[in-house]
Design an enzyme around this catalytic site. Sequence first.
Site, PDB file in Angstrom:
ATOM      1  N   SER A  23       0.826  -1.204   0.000  1.00  0.00           N
ATOM      2  CA  SER A  23       0.000   0.000   0.000  1.00  0.00           C
ATOM      3  C   SER A  23       0.862   1.256   0.000  1.00  0.00           C
ATOM      4  O   SER A  23       1.971   1.262   0.542  1.00  0.00           O
ATOM      5  CB  SER A  23      -0.881  -0.016   1.248  1.00  0.00           C
ATOM      6  N   PRO A  24       0.387   2.352  -0.608  1.00  0.00           N
ATOM      7  CA  PRO A  24       1.126   3.616  -0.554  1.00  0.00           C
ATOM      8  C   PRO A  24       1.287   4.075   0.901  1.00  0.00           C
ATOM      9  O   PRO A  24       0.319   4.095   1.659  1.00  0.00           O
ATOM     10  CB  PRO A  24       0.240   4.593  -1.335  1.00  0.00           C
ATOM     11  N   TYR A 183      -8.334  14.479   1.701  1.00  0.00           N
ATOM     12  CA  TYR A 183      -7.529  15.282   0.799  1.00  0.00           C
ATOM     13  C   TYR A 183      -8.418  15.900  -0.288  1.00  0.00           C
ATOM     14  O   TYR A 183      -9.632  15.757  -0.265  1.00  0.00           O
ATOM     15  CB  TYR A 183      -6.384  14.445   0.229  1.00  0.00           C
ATOM     16  N   ARG A 325       1.306  -0.775   6.886  1.00  0.00           N
ATOM     17  CA  ARG A 325       2.183  -0.805   8.057  1.00  0.00           C
ATOM     18  C   ARG A 325       2.724  -2.199   8.322  1.00  0.00           C
ATOM     19  O   ARG A 325       3.866  -2.364   8.767  1.00  0.00           O
ATOM     20  CB  ARG A 325       1.432  -0.282   9.285  1.00  0.00           C
TER      21      ARG A 325
END
Length: 363
Positions: A23-24, A183, A325
């Site tokens: 994942s980013p 965002y 993570r």
Amino acid sequence: MGNFLFKPYKMRELLIDNRIVVSPMAQYSADNEGRAGDWHFMHLVNLAVSGAGLLILEATAVEPRGRVSPNCLGLWSDTHIPRLQRIIEFARCHGTTKLGIQLAHAGRKASVCPPWLGGKGLLPDEGGWELIGASDLPYPGRPTPLPLDDAGLLEIKQRYIEAAMRAEKLGFDLIELHCAHGYLLNSFLSPLSNSRNDKYGGDIEGRMRYPLEVFRAVRAVWPEHKPLGVRISATDWVQGGWDTKDSVIFARELKELGCDYIATSSGGISPDQKITVYSGYQVPFAEQVRHEAGVPTMAMGHIMHGPQANEILSLGQADLIAIGRGMTYNPRWAWHAAEALEAEVSFPPQYARSSPSLRKLPR
């Protein structure tokens, strides 16, 4: 149960070796011009030889104002290309993982210091900048953003187009548009952050309009044979905010425009969010969007180990599994998952002896 996690997966003409996606993950470690450095080289190359099928680079700003922090990665200039090119070339030389990039604009949540320095908002005289947003509703505790007018909307859309063209020049296999976590594009979607009274506000059709325009513009310049996906916040976790029913509607619209997958994250629009976190807590969002919108999904959210990821896929809850993570804590997550599921996974030859199946080779 069959082995679903290590089955290849094809999107358009892109074939990835397995269903594991890195994942980013924001690193807050670029220079002040948004250029990647040694940390990004170490971080990304390490993950590119992890055995995952796909690695997606962190949220990468399409203009300087789109960075979360002054040290976030950017792709608004050709000056960003050489350092990313070095990373890509090394990763392709030594790994089989396909490479994507997440294009983003932080909008009203931009201009903060890195989390390990407190994550506080930075004013212009502190190295920050003025914020822009869907409307003049600030993220609580942050400065009021400047609402984008028609000229500003066109300018930002053009920045996405140019960043996508640079991503193609770099040879990325996939683009993911960041429409989550409060965002800029996400701030158009949620009624908690969009109070516009023009065609880009009001009901859900109006609030979806600008994110859909940006997607359409990127899809038009991104090669037809390469996938384009979108990361969404499936719910705001706030009463009266965006919810999963809205996400299904949005996903259906994106599918019609050629979206190849939806990555179903959540939250980020408001500090009032009430989230109950448990292992796999966001997987139901991937399942609902997948079945009700008919679009492939990427599940995420504290997915701890290979058998759990395999079960999610076997139950038809998602098509891909994103590990964030967990992958930084254990960069060999995919290797350990393969061992648990008795599957084969890619190893650099220099590391092959570390595999339990090969430890008895003569020295």
